[in-house]
Design a protein around this motif. Structure first.
Motif, PDB file in Angstrom:
ATOM      1  N   GLY A   1      -5.073   9.476  -0.242  1.00  0.00           N
ATOM      2  CA  GLY A   1      -4.776   9.413   1.176  1.00  0.00           C
ATOM      3  C   GLY A   1      -5.788   8.631   1.987  1.00  0.00           C
ATOM      4  N   GLU A   2      -7.010   8.549   1.456  1.00  0.00           N
ATOM      5  CA  GLU A   2      -8.059   7.865   2.209  1.00  0.00           C
ATOM      6  C   GLU A   2      -9.117   7.350   1.245  1.00  0.00           C
ATOM      7  OE1 GLU A   2      -9.784  10.219   5.309  1.00  0.00           O
ATOM      8  OE2 GLU A   2     -11.188   8.659   5.930  1.00  0.00           O
ATOM      9  N   LYS A   3      -9.684   6.222   1.594  1.00  0.00           N
ATOM     10  CA  LYS A   3     -10.766   5.649   0.784  1.00  0.00           C
ATOM     11  C   LYS A   3     -11.762   4.998   1.722  1.00  0.00           C
ATOM     12  CE  LYS A   3     -11.445   2.454  -3.099  1.00  0.00           C
ATOM     13  NZ  LYS A   3     -10.724   1.545  -4.036  1.00  0.00           N
TER      14      LYS A   3
ATOM     15  N   VAL B   1      -9.800   2.956   4.597  1.00  0.00           N
ATOM     16  CA  VAL B   1      -8.355   2.765   4.660  1.00  0.00           C
ATOM     17  C   VAL B   1      -7.696   4.128   4.527  1.00  0.00           C
ATOM     18  CG1 VAL B   1      -8.253   2.254   2.193  1.00  0.00           C
ATOM     19  CG2 VAL B   1      -6.383   1.552   3.674  1.00  0.00           C
ATOM     20  N   THR B   2      -6.677   4.361   5.336  1.00  0.00           N
ATOM     21  CA  THR B   2      -5.901   5.592   5.257  1.00  0.00           C
ATOM     22  C   THR B   2      -4.462   5.248   4.937  1.00  0.00           C
ATOM     23  OG1 THR B   2      -5.477   5.547   7.641  1.00  0.00           O
ATOM     24  CG2 THR B   2      -7.396   6.798   6.889  1.00  0.00           C
ATOM     25  N   LEU B   3      -3.806   6.123   4.222  1.00  0.00           N
ATOM     26  CA  LEU B   3      -2.425   5.917   3.818  1.00  0.00           C
ATOM     27  C   LEU B   3      -1.598   7.145   4.147  1.00  0.00           C
ATOM     28  CD1 LEU B   3      -0.145   4.418   2.225  1.00  0.00           C
ATOM     29  CD2 LEU B   3      -1.082   5.492   0.157  1.00  0.00           C
ATOM     30  N   ASN B   4      -0.489   6.939   4.835  1.00  0.00           N
ATOM     31  CA  ASN B   4       0.452   8.009   5.126  1.00  0.00           C
ATOM     32  C   ASN B   4       1.773   7.643   4.454  1.00  0.00           C
ATOM     33  OD1 ASN B   4       2.509   9.627   6.279  1.00  0.00           O
ATOM     34  ND2 ASN B   4       1.310   9.933   8.141  1.00  0.00           N
ATOM     35  N   LYS B   5       2.020   8.215   3.290  1.00  0.00           N
ATOM     36  CA  LYS B   5       3.207   7.844   2.518  1.00  0.00           C
ATOM     37  C   LYS B   5       4.494   8.299   3.200  1.00  0.00           C
ATOM     38  CE  LYS B   5       1.868   9.619  -1.384  1.00  0.00           C
ATOM     39  NZ  LYS B   5       1.934  10.056  -2.800  1.00  0.00           N
ATOM     40  N   THR B   6       4.427   9.419   3.873  1.00  0.00           N
ATOM     41  CA  THR B   6       5.624   9.948   4.536  1.00  0.00           C
ATOM     42  C   THR B   6       6.097   8.978   5.626  1.00  0.00           C
ATOM     43  OG1 THR B   6       4.893  12.192   4.119  1.00  0.00           O
ATOM     44  CG2 THR B   6       6.603  11.895   5.788  1.00  0.00           C
ATOM     45  N   ALA B   7       5.146   8.514   6.402  1.00  0.00           N
ATOM     46  CA  ALA B   7       5.472   7.597   7.502  1.00  0.00           C
ATOM     47  C   ALA B   7       5.499   6.145   7.042  1.00  0.00           C
ATOM     48  CB  ALA B   7       4.470   7.779   8.635  1.00  0.00           C
TER      49      ALA B   7
ATOM     50  N   ILE C   1     -11.279  -6.672   0.317  1.00  0.00           N
ATOM     51  CA  ILE C   1     -12.388  -5.861   0.831  1.00  0.00           C
ATOM     52  C   ILE C   1     -12.223  -4.388   0.476  1.00  0.00           C
ATOM     53  CG2 ILE C   1     -13.080  -7.402   2.698  1.00  0.00           C
ATOM     54  CD1 ILE C   1     -11.423  -5.672   4.628  1.00  0.00           C
ATOM     55  N   ILE C   2     -11.016  -3.912   0.359  1.00  0.00           N
ATOM     56  CA  ILE C   2     -10.775  -2.527  -0.010  1.00  0.00           C
ATOM     57  C   ILE C   2      -9.312  -2.384  -0.391  1.00  0.00           C
ATOM     58  CG2 ILE C   2     -10.190  -1.691   2.311  1.00  0.00           C
ATOM     59  CD1 ILE C   2     -11.919   0.832   1.662  1.00  0.00           C
ATOM     60  N   ASP C   3      -9.014  -1.436  -1.247  1.00  0.00           N
ATOM     61  CA  ASP C   3      -7.618  -1.171  -1.596  1.00  0.00           C
ATOM     62  C   ASP C   3      -7.425   0.318  -1.803  1.00  0.00           C
ATOM     63  OD1 ASP C   3      -7.918  -2.442  -5.041  1.00  0.00           O
ATOM     64  OD2 ASP C   3      -8.793  -0.690  -4.075  1.00  0.00           O
ATOM     65  N   ILE C   4      -6.172   0.730  -1.766  1.00  0.00           N
ATOM     66  CA  ILE C   4      -5.860   2.145  -1.951  1.00  0.00           C
ATOM     67  C   ILE C   4      -4.561   2.264  -2.732  1.00  0.00           C
ATOM     68  CG2 ILE C   4      -4.580   2.386   0.232  1.00  0.00           C
ATOM     69  CD1 ILE C   4      -5.960   5.162   0.531  1.00  0.00           C
TER      70      ILE C   4
ATOM     71  N   SER D   1      -3.666   2.057   7.343  1.00  0.00           N
ATOM     72  CA  SER D   1      -4.533   1.479   8.382  1.00  0.00           C
ATOM     73  C   SER D   1      -5.902   1.141   7.826  1.00  0.00           C
ATOM     74  CB  SER D   1      -4.697   2.467   9.541  1.00  0.00           C
ATOM     75  OG  SER D   1      -3.456   2.797  10.114  1.00  0.00           O
ATOM     76  N   LEU D   2      -6.487   0.119   8.427  1.00  0.00           N
ATOM     77  CA  LEU D   2      -7.868  -0.274   8.117  1.00  0.00           C
ATOM     78  C   LEU D   2      -8.735   0.115   9.303  1.00  0.00           C
ATOM     79  CD1 LEU D   2      -9.825  -1.902   6.215  1.00  0.00           C
ATOM     80  CD2 LEU D   2      -9.355  -3.862   7.717  1.00  0.00           C
ATOM     81  N   HIS D   3      -9.829   0.796   9.022  1.00  0.00           N
ATOM     82  CA  HIS D   3     -10.759   1.217  10.062  1.00  0.00           C
ATOM     83  C   HIS D   3     -12.111   0.576   9.781  1.00  0.00           C
ATOM     84  CE1 HIS D   3      -8.064   4.690  11.182  1.00  0.00           C
ATOM     85  NE2 HIS D   3      -7.651   4.429   9.951  1.00  0.00           N
TER      86      HIS D   3
END
Lengths: 112, 114
Positions: A55-57, A64-70, A47-50, A74-76
């Motif tokens: 950082g966000e798409k 979807v958001t991505l936090n590489k540091t942590a 359905i979606i990829d990043i 997440s999927l919203h």
């Protein structure tokens, strides 16, 4: 190897509310993070990829958001509808691997 | 229609009786893979194939065999099934493992081994 943890395992929301599903990964060099939706009796469908350089798409009601540091992503889903009810899987591709590692899945139920 | 086709959709068998689950894709994809789905464990890769005559083990290969004699077909073979292989199986394919091409899944085969 890569390890992906997904939470929650089940999620029930009212129609129109938002839903958030979270995943963490272990390989800091992972660079691709897709989300799949599995409807009853069917195979998972992307359905979606990043990718790790973003950082966000967003695509209509899903993001979807991505936090590489942590090391989490997440999927919203906003304005949820009954047809959003399904099992959702996150996945990650670690370096040197030729396969995706999947999370354990989240069963989302949208109550009309 | 572009698709991954698995057969059968449902299969009930007894311990030790050899079986084959077929998988075929019509998208000229190089990469094909088998997964099993178990409650609480997500999708775990059994075997994969980068191209014709090239296969490799995934995370849970024990008790399974595969072959890739043609680009479109990737059968999963259980030589001597056991009850712990009762599961939902998915075949998947993608254009290539490079470039993060999306995986396309079949509709699954539910296997019960008694």
């Amino acid at each position: 190897g890569e390890n992906v943890e997904q939470h929650p395992s089940t999620l029930s929301v009212q129609e129109g509310d938002s839903a958030v599903i979270k995943c963490t990964y272990s390989d800091s060099a992972s660079n691709y993070f897709p989300w799949y939706k599995q409807e009853l009796g069917k195979g998972p469908q992307l359905i979606i990829d990043i990718r790790s350089n973003v950082g966000e798409k967003k695509d209509q009601r899903i993001a979807v958001t991505l936090n590489k540091t942590a090391k989490h992503f997440s999927l919203h889903i906003t304005e949820t509808q009954p047809e959003d009810s399904a099992v959702y899987f996150c996945a990650a591709r670690g370096t040197g691997r030729r396969a995706l590692t999947f999370g354990s899945g989240t069963r989302l139920q949208v109550q009309p | 229609e572009a698709q991954v086709t698995q057969n059968p959709r449902y299969l009930i068998t007894v311990t030790g009786k050899k079986l084959t689950v077929t998988c075929s894709q019509n998208m000229n994809h190089e990469y094909m893979s088998w997964y099993r789905q178990d409650p609480g464990l997500g999708l775990r890769q059994i075997y994969y194939s980068m191209n014709v005559e090239v296969t490799d083990k995934g995370d849970v290969p024990e008790g399974y065999k595969v072959s890739r004699k043609e680009k479109r077909n990737f059968p999963l073979i259980l030589e001597s099934p056991s009850p712990n292989q009762t599961s939902l199986y998915f075949c998947a394919s993608s254009l290539s493992i490079r470039g993060n091409s999306p995986l396309h899944f079949g509709n699954g085969t539910r296997l019960t081994v008694t």
